[in-house]
Design a protein around this motif. Structure first.
Motif, PDB file in Angstrom:
ATOM      1  N   GLU A 222       0.831  -1.208   0.000  1.00  8.73           N
ATOM      2  CA  GLU A 222       0.000   0.000   0.000  1.00  8.73           C
ATOM      3  C   GLU A 222       0.865   1.257   0.000  1.00  8.73           C
TER       4      GLU A 222
ATOM      5  N   ASP B  36       0.537   4.094  -2.775  1.00  6.54           N
ATOM      6  CA  ASP B  36       0.240   5.484  -2.422  1.00  6.54           C
ATOM      7  C   ASP B  36       1.315   6.421  -2.963  1.00  6.54           C
TER       8      ASP B  36
ATOM      9  N   ARG C 291       0.865   6.929  -6.706  1.00  7.92           N
ATOM     10  CA  ARG C 291      -0.245   7.841  -7.045  1.00  7.92           C
ATOM     11  C   ARG C 291       0.116   9.305  -6.804  1.00  7.92           C
ATOM     12  N   GLN C 292       1.058   9.546  -5.908  1.00 10.53           N
ATOM     13  CA  GLN C 292       1.478  10.920  -5.604  1.00 10.53           C
ATOM     14  C   GLN C 292       2.669  11.353  -6.454  1.00 10.53           C
TER      15      GLN C 292
END
Length: 217
Positions: free
Chosen positions: A124, A128, A131-132
């Motif tokens: 995860e 994350d 995605r950033q």
């Protein structure tokens, strides 16, 4: 355990921005050292993981064909460090189970649950971070997260081995020891996290000792 996440990120950034060779080992050493300095609990693991990934991203900001490999190597080092953390947690729970008069079954089960979620938390964290991000950093992190989901990770393999062994040990604790108040659970959880960090410190010290083979590779 309060971590100086900015310092961790800077150390990882410097390691990744240097020559690609040795990035994995340097990031592993940084991560192990930090995790062994206090209590090895889920909050510390999550905080340190985030800082390591942030530092690795900052170290490969400029587009360069070598950067994708450096980022992959950094995440490999993080994965190996987390595998050592999983082993240390497993050893701590095993020791606590042998001292069952000092620990409730409830607190040991919570530690086992946290151990079982470690691989998911790692994946995860990669997702994350992807995605950033954008460009080659996002593409690399996405690829690493997808590969981890399909093929597993070093930490996942260590977790499965430890959890199977420890579940049996915890099951042997009497039902009378199942319940504990919230305050007692926090105290026992902190003690377990401290024991785990002590085991992990031994791994970190061996990695930094001169002319000492790394037996945890």
């Amino acid at each position: 355990m309060t971590q100086d996440t900015d310092r961790i990120a800077r150390e990882v950034e410097d390691a990744v921005a240097a020559d690609v060779a040795g990035v994995s080992d340097r990031v592993r050493q940084i991560t192990l050292k930090v995790l062994s300095e206090g209590q090895l609990d889920s909050a510390a693991l999550k905080s340190v993981m985030g800082a390591v990934v942030r530092g690795a991203k900052q170290g490969v900001e400029r587009p360069d064909p070598r950067n994708a490999e450096a980022l992959r190597e950094a995440m490999h080092g993080l994965d190996q460090a987390l595998a050592s953390a999983a082993e240390a947690t497993g050893l701590a729970v095993q020791e606590a189970a042998s001292r069952s008069s000092e620990f409730s079954k409830q607190s040991l089960k919570q530690s086992l649950d946290d151990l079982g979620s470690l691989e998911t938390l790692f994946i995860e964290t990669l997702g994350d971070a992807a995605r950033q991000s954008s460009g080659h950093v996002r593409e690399t992190l996405d690829g690493l997260a997808e590969h981890a989901r399909r093929s597993g990770t070093a930490v996942g393999g260590r977790v499965q081995a430890a959890a199977a062994q420890l579940a049996q040990a915890v099951a042997g604790i009497t039902q009378a020891q199942l319940q504990a108040g919230a305050h007692t659970l926090r105290q026992q959880g902190a003690l377990l996290a401290g024991i785990a960090a002590g085991f992990l410190k031994g791994v970190a010290d061996r990695l930094h000792a001169p002319d000492t083979p790394d037996r945890d590779a």
